[in-house]
Scaffold this motif. Structure first.
Motif, PDB file in Angstrom:
ATOM      1  N   SER A 114       0.810  -1.227   0.000  1.00 45.14           N
ATOM      2  CA  SER A 114       0.000   0.000   0.000  1.00 45.14           C
ATOM      3  C   SER A 114       0.843   1.276   0.000  1.00 45.14           C
ATOM      4  N   ARG A 117       0.170   4.177  -2.768  1.00 48.07           N
ATOM      5  CA  ARG A 117      -1.181   4.734  -2.687  1.00 48.07           C
ATOM      6  C   ARG A 117      -1.443   5.419  -1.350  1.00 48.07           C
ATOM      7  N   LYS A 118      -0.985   4.822  -0.255  1.00 46.00           N
ATOM      8  CA  LYS A 118      -1.336   5.329   1.071  1.00 46.00           C
ATOM      9  C   LYS A 118      -0.204   6.101   1.738  1.00 46.00           C
TER      10      LYS A 118
END
Length: 152
Positions: A114, A117-118
């Motif tokens: 992730s 994206r995060k």
């Protein structure tokens, strides 16, 4: 460049870059993983981690490598940095390097998966907030990183 923070996804090569850059510049290298993780891979509590980083960041010169994902307290070292390097390499490249390196915990793989994206947006926001006067270098490939080191 006297105080450098190196960030990036797990397996990107932050420690390798820190050692290489340290050899090229003569700056001392501080591997944050060695200060953060306990003997059974337990994370240092946030308040204590901020204190530890404050002590490390008090030095006049250093390269600090480490991106501790959701466990990290970035502001302390970013506020002292005059340069920030963000290794923004692809998931397949980092996952392959991490697999070759060692076995990792499940939460490591969630973070690696992730990251772009995060966590990358959170890193960029922290850099903008706490290291606004630092030089920011974002590298998307090992070749771009090598060109930077060659010029250091």
């Amino acid at each position: 460049m006297k105080r450098v923070v190196i960030l990036g996804r797990g397996g990107a090569g932050k420690s390798t870059l820190a050692i290489t850059l340290g050899a090229a510049t003569g700056l001392p290298v501080v591997e944050l993983d060695k200060h953060f993780w306990g003997p059974n891979l337990e994370p240092t509590p946030p308040n204590r981690w901020a204190d530890v980083q404050g002590e490390l960041a008090d030095a006049e010169q250093w390269i600090m490598d480490g991106d501790l994902g959701p466990y990290d307290v970035l502001a302390v070292r970013l506020q002292r940095a005059d340069a920030v390097i963000l290794l923004d390499y692809s998931f397949p490249r980092c996952a392959w390097r991490a697999l070759k390196r060692s076995r990792e915990r499940f939460d490591f793989w969630v973070w690696v998966w992730s990251w772009r994206r995060k966590h990358r947006p959170q890193l960029l926001e922290a850099i903008t907030t706490h290291a606004k006067d630092a030089e920011l270098h974002v590298f998307r490939s090992p070749r771009a990183t090598a060109r930077f080191v060659a010029g250091a």
